[in-house]
Scaffold this motif. Structure first.
Motif, mmCIF file in Angstrom:
data_model
loop_
_atom_site.group_PDB
_atom_site.id
_atom_site.type_symbol
_atom_site.label_atom_id
_atom_site.label_comp_id
_atom_site.label_asym_id
_atom_site.label_seq_id
_atom_site.Cartn_x
_atom_site.Cartn_y
_atom_site.Cartn_z
ATOM 1 N N ILE B 27 0.841 -1.199 0.000
ATOM 2 C CA ILE B 27 0.000 0.000 0.000
ATOM 3 C C ILE B 27 0.880 1.254 0.000
ATOM 4 N N GLU B 28 1.904 1.225 0.845
ATOM 5 C CA GLU B 28 2.795 2.393 0.913
ATOM 6 C C GLU B 28 3.506 2.613 -0.419
ATOM 7 N N ARG B 29 3.980 1.537 -1.029
ATOM 8 C CA ARG B 29 4.677 1.674 -2.318
ATOM 9 C C ARG B 29 3.717 2.134 -3.410
ATOM 10 N N ALA B 30 2.497 1.564 -3.388
ATOM 11 C CA ALA B 30 1.512 1.887 -4.425
ATOM 12 C C ALA B 30 1.155 3.368 -4.405
ATOM 13 N N LYS B 31 1.158 3.938 -3.178
ATOM 14 C CA LYS B 31 0.776 5.347 -3.050
ATOM 15 C C LYS B 31 1.705 6.277 -3.837
ATOM 16 N N LYS B 32 2.860 5.748 -4.234
ATOM 17 C CA LYS B 32 3.769 6.573 -5.029
ATOM 18 C C LYS B 32 3.329 6.675 -6.485
ATOM 19 N N SER B 33 2.360 5.852 -6.890
ATOM 20 C CA SER B 33 1.868 5.946 -8.268
ATOM 21 C C SER B 33 0.740 6.964 -8.324
ATOM 22 N N LYS B 34 0.561 7.536 -9.510
ATOM 23 C CA LYS B 34 -0.443 8.574 -9.687
ATOM 24 C C LYS B 34 -1.840 8.024 -9.368
ATOM 25 N N PHE B 35 -2.118 6.833 -9.876
ATOM 26 C CA PHE B 35 -3.447 6.254 -9.712
ATOM 27 C C PHE B 35 -3.765 5.993 -8.244
ATOM 28 N N LEU B 40 -5.861 5.615 -2.739
ATOM 29 C CA LEU B 40 -5.529 5.099 -1.403
ATOM 30 C C LEU B 40 -5.169 6.212 -0.422
ATOM 31 N N GLN B 41 -5.494 7.457 -0.779
ATOM 32 C CA GLN B 41 -4.980 8.540 0.071
ATOM 33 C C GLN B 41 -5.497 8.476 1.504
ATOM 34 N N ASN B 42 -6.691 7.918 1.699
ATOM 35 C CA ASN B 42 -7.221 7.833 3.062
ATOM 36 C C ASN B 42 -6.991 6.473 3.721
ATOM 37 N N VAL B 43 -6.219 5.629 3.048
ATOM 38 C CA VAL B 43 -5.987 4.294 3.610
ATOM 39 C C VAL B 43 -4.730 4.316 4.468
ATOM 40 N N ASN B 44 -4.861 3.870 5.711
ATOM 41 C CA ASN B 44 -3.697 3.769 6.584
ATOM 42 C C ASN B 44 -3.305 2.310 6.715
ATOM 43 N N GLN B 45 -2.336 2.034 7.569
ATOM 44 C CA GLN B 45 -1.884 0.657 7.760
ATOM 45 C C GLN B 45 -3.035 -0.232 8.250
ATOM 46 N N LEU B 46 -3.152 -1.399 7.643
ATOM 47 C CA LEU B 46 -4.204 -2.337 8.035
ATOM 48 C C LEU B 46 -3.760 -3.104 9.271
ATOM 49 N N LYS B 47 -4.738 -3.474 10.112
ATOM 50 C CA LYS B 47 -4.397 -4.178 11.348
ATOM 51 C C LYS B 47 -4.584 -5.674 11.210
ATOM 52 N N ASN B 48 -5.488 -6.079 10.335
ATOM 53 C CA ASN B 48 -5.628 -7.519 10.056
ATOM 54 C C ASN B 48 -5.929 -7.715 8.577
ATOM 55 N N LEU B 72 2.682 3.381 -12.448
ATOM 56 C CA LEU B 72 4.094 3.167 -12.161
ATOM 57 C C LEU B 72 4.421 3.720 -10.768
ATOM 58 N N ALA B 73 4.997 2.879 -9.894
ATOM 59 C CA ALA B 73 5.239 3.277 -8.507
ATOM 60 C C ALA B 73 6.717 3.472 -8.201
ATOM 61 N N VAL B 74 7.561 3.359 -9.239
ATOM 62 C CA VAL B 74 9.003 3.607 -9.039
ATOM 63 C C VAL B 74 9.477 4.561 -10.141
ATOM 64 N N ASP B 75 10.694 5.062 -9.992
ATOM 65 C CA ASP B 75 11.272 5.864 -11.075
ATOM 66 C C ASP B 75 11.423 4.999 -12.315
ATOM 67 N N LEU B 76 11.217 5.595 -13.467
ATOM 68 C CA LEU B 76 11.346 4.851 -14.712
ATOM 69 C C LEU B 76 12.729 4.206 -14.837
ATOM 70 N N GLY B 77 13.722 4.858 -14.208
ATOM 71 C CA GLY B 77 15.077 4.321 -14.230
ATOM 72 C C GLY B 77 15.218 2.962 -13.573
ATOM 73 N N GLU B 78 14.285 2.641 -12.661
ATOM 74 C CA GLU B 78 14.324 1.340 -11.990
ATOM 75 C C GLU B 78 13.688 0.239 -12.835
ATOM 76 N N VAL B 79 12.944 0.646 -13.868
ATOM 77 C CA VAL B 79 12.204 -0.337 -14.666
ATOM 78 C C VAL B 79 13.143 -0.987 -15.672
ATOM 79 N N VAL B 80 13.070 -2.332 -15.764
ATOM 80 C CA VAL B 80 13.930 -3.029 -16.723
ATOM 81 C C VAL B 80 13.145 -3.742 -17.821
#
Ligand code: ZN
Lengths: 142, 428
Positions: B27-35, B40-48, B72-80
Motif C-alpha cells: 500500500i505504501e509503495r503503491a501510493k507513489k503511483s499517480k493512480f 488510497l490517500q485515506n488508507v492507513n496501515q491495516l491491522k488484520n 508506475l510506482a518507481v522511477d522509470l530508471g528502476e524499470v527493466v
C-alpha cells in the motif's frame, strides 16, 4: 473385393471441384458417382479406374476418404430390368444401402453398383439369384 | 519435493501474518503511483488481513485509463522490462517490471515447475510465444532459475518442434493445450509415436481455459503428466497458481498474491468453496503493485488441505471469464461447456469453432467441427447420427439448441497462438 471411395464433402463451392482436380491431375478416370447431402455437408461415392491410387492421392491432399466394398451387376438396358434385380434381392431380405448405375459401352446393358460394405451376405445372395456380377478389374475398366 | 520448503509449507496463520506485512508495504509503495495516490490517500496501515476488503477494486479499464504511466510506482530508471496486452481497441494494458520483480516472478515460476516434478537435469522446450505476451518469457526465466536446459523455440512449426524434442531429448514442455493436440497429429503424420520415440515427461499447459477431459486426452496421447497453470500479465504472467503432483486444483502462491473470490454483480466477498470472480492483490511487486485486481476469471478457492504438504490454498480450474460468457436467447453459456461436451464424444474431432448469428431476432448458435478423418466410415447416415448425438449432448449441457455441422479437416483456423474459437457475428 472391389471397392469404391466414399469422400466427405462440405457443401460449399469448389469442394467437389477440388476432389475432381486431384483425380484429373493423376489421370484417374471417374466412371460413375453418386452424391448425398444433409444440409451443410454430404458424402460422394466415386467409382474410378484406380481406386487405390485415388485413395492415396486424396489422402495426401487431406481429403477425408474411406473405402467401401461394392458389387457391380450387369442388367439389360430395358424396362423392368432393375426392378427385377431389386425384387430378387428384397425377396431374400437384402437391403441396399446405396447404389447407382451407368450405361455400358454396348449401350444394351448397364452396370448397377451396389454398396455392400455392411452386407457380407450380399455376395452369396447375388450368386444365388444368378446375377451377372462383374469381375473386379472389369468394374474399374469396362 | 519443494523448491522453498519453509514458505511452501508454512502454517496458514504464518502466511497470513506475512501477507499483512507485505500488503501494508505494498500500500505504501503503491501510493507513489499517480493512480493509487488518489485511490488510497485515506488508507492507513491495516491491522488484520480481513481489512483488505475495505480497499477499492482495480479493473482492467482502470489499467487502460492509466496508460501509460499512472500505475508506475518507481522511477522509470528502476524499470527493466515492459509487457503489454494486445490492444486491438483502445489503449493496451502495459505492465512494468523492476529487476527485483523479474527475479521474484522467475522464482515463483521455478517453484511451479518444481512442484510439477521438473528438476535441473530436465530439458525444457518452451513453445509459448516470446515477446510482449508473458507466456514465453515468464516460464523461460523460471526454467533457467530452476536450472533446466532451456530451448526457447517459441510457437508453431510442428516439424521443428518435434525435431528438437527428438535430438535433444526434451523432457518438459510449456504448451497451449490446443496446440498439444495439433502437435500430436503432426507427429503421427510423420510416423512418430511420442510414447516410444520421445522422452517427454511433463507438459505445463495453460494460457487458455481448458477442460479436465482435454488434459486427460493430452496425457494419454503423449503418455505423460500435464499440469494446469494459471497466471495473468497484470499480476506478472504465468506462475501465479500451479498444480502440484495431486493434479487437483492449483496452489495459488499466497506469498506473492492475496486471492479473494467475489460475486461479480454485488462485489461481495464470497467464502472459500463458492464460485465467483477471482480478485488478486500483488503483494510482491515493485514497479507496478496492483491492488484487488478484478481478473474476470471465474473459479473458486478449494478449502481442503492438500496431500502434497503445501499450505497455500488452491483454486479450481478456471471455468471461464466473465466476459467470455455468451448470452444466447437469454441463456448464459461459457465456451468451456461446449468444449467439455465435444471432448466427451470420442468420434468427434477436437477442432471446432462456435458461431453466434442472429436471424429473425433470434440468436442462432452453430458449432462447426472438423471431420474426424479416423472416425469417418463413409456413410452419410453415421455422420447424421453423430451430428444428432453432439446436438443432443450440447443441448443437455447448455440448455440451448445448437446446429452442428462438419467441415473439411485442416480448414479451421490453426491454433498456434491462443485458439480463437468463438465468433460472434451478431450486430452489437
Ligand atoms: Zn498440492
Amino acid at each position: 473385393m472391389p471397392f469404391h471411395l466414399s469422400v466427405f464433402l462440405e457443401n460449399k463451392p469448389g469442394r467437389l471441384e477440388k476432389i475432381m482436380k486431384v483425380l484429373s491431375e493423376h489421370k484417374i478416370n471417374l466412371s460413375a458417382m453418386s452424391l448425398a447431402s444433409a444440409g451443410n455437408f454430404g458424402v460422394v461415392k466415386l467409382l474410378v479406374d484406380d481406386p487405390q491410387k485415388a485413395f492415396d492421392e486424396l489422402k495426401k491432399q487431406k481429403i477425408t476418404v474411406t473405402k467401401r466394398k461394392i458389387a457391380a451387376v450387369v442388367i439389360g438396358n430395358v424396362p423392368g430390368a432393375f426392378y427385377d434385380l431389386l425384387r430378387k434381392l428384397s425377396d431374400r431380405g437384402t437391403n441396399i444401402e446405396d447404389c447407382y448405375g451407368f450405361l455400358l459401352n454396348d449401350g444394351k446393358t448397364a452396370a448397377i453398383v451396389l454398396e455392400i460394405e455392411n452386407q457380407p451376405e450380399a455376395e452369396k445372395v447375388l450368386k444365388d439369384i444368378d446375377a451377372n456380377v462383374l469381375d473386379e478389374d472389369k468394374i474399374y475398366n469396362y | 519435493m519443494f523448491w522453498q520448503k519453509e514458505i511452501e509449507t508454512a502454517p496458514h496463520s504464518e502466511i497470513q501474518k506475512l501477507q499483512l506485512r507485505m500488503l501494508n508495504d505494498t500500500i505504501e509503495r503503491a501510493k507513489k503511483s499517480k493512480f493509487y495516490s488518489k485511490k488510497l490517500q485515506n488508507v492507513n496501515q491495516l491491522k488484520n488481513i480481513e481489512q483488505i476488503q475495505e480497499l477499492p477494486f482495480t479493473t482492467k479499464e482502470d489499467l487502460r485509463g492509466g496508460f501509460p504511466y499512472d500505475f508506475l510506482a518507481v522511477d522509470l530508471g528502476e524499470v527493466v522490462r515492459l509487457h503489454s496486452s494486445s490492444g486491438t481497441t483502445g489503449n493496451p494494458t502495459v505492465v512494468y517490471h523492476t529487476a527485483q520483480d523479474l527475479q521474484s516472478w522467475a522464482n515463483i515460476s521455478a517453484r511451479c515447475m518444481y512442484a510439477a516434478g521438473a528438476r535441473k537435469n530436465d530439458i525444457f522446450q518452451n513453445t509459448m510465444g516470446y515477446g510482449l505476451f508473458t507466456g514465453g518469457l515468464g516460464f523461460h526465466y523460471g526454467a533457467e532459475r530452476l536450472g533446466m536446459m532451456t530451448i526457447p523455440i517459441g510457437p508453431g512449426n510442428s516439424k521443428r518442434q518435434t525435431w528438437f524434442m527428438q535430438n535433444f531429448g526434451t523432457t518438459t514442455v510449456h504448451i497451449l493445450p490446443s496446440y498439444a493436440v495439433r502437435l500430436y497429429h503432426s507427429m503421427k503424420e510423420d510416423g512418430i509415436d511420442p510414447k516410444k520415440d520421445l522422452k517427454l515427461k511433463i507438459f505445463f499447459i495453460g494460457a487458455e481455459p481448458h477442460t479436465e477431459e482435454l488434459r486427460r486426452e493430452i496425457q494419454e496421447l503423449y503418455g505423460l503428466k500435464a499440469f494446469n497453470s494459471y497466471g495473468l500479465s497484470e499480476i506478472s504472467g504465468p506462475g501465479v497458481a500451479f498444480e502440484c503432483g495431486e493434479q487437483d486444483g492449483m496452489h495459488i502462491w499466497e506469498d506473492f498474491v492475496i486471492p479473494e473470490i467475489i460475486d461479480p454483480d454485488t462485489l461481495e466477498v464470497l467464502p472459500d468453496g463458492q464460485e465467483g470472480e477471482l480478485v488478486l492483490t500483488a503483494i510482491n511487486r515493485r514497479a507496478m503493485p496492483v491492488i484487488r485486481y478484478r481478473t474476470r476469471d471465474l473459479t473458486k478457492i478449494l478449502p481442503s488441505p492438500c496431500a502434497c504438504g503445501r499450505t497455500h490454498r488452491k483454486i479450481a480450474r478456471i471455468k471461464g471469464r466473465t466476459d467470455d460468457m455468451m448470452i444466447i436467447n437469454g441463456v448464459n453459456i461459457f465456451p468451456i461447456q461446449i468444449e467439455k461436451t465435444i471432448m466427451n464424444i470420442p468420434e468427434a474431432s477436437k477442432n471446432y469453432i462456435i458461431e453466434i448469428a442472429e436471424k429473425n431476432y433470434m440468436d442462432k448458435l452453430s458449432v462447426k467441427i472438423e471431420i474426424n478423418d479416423e472416425a469417418f466410415d463413409g456413410t452419410l447416415e453415421d455422420l447424421e447420427k453423430l451430428k444428432h448425438k453432439i446436438e443432443t449432448e450440447l443441448k443437455s449441457e447448455t440448455g440451448v439448441s445448437p446446429i452442428v455441422s462438419f467441415v473439411d479437416q485442416g480448414t479451421l483456423p490453426a491454433a498456434e497462438g491462443k485458439a480463437k474459437r468463438v465468433y460472434d457475428l451478431r450486430k452489437k
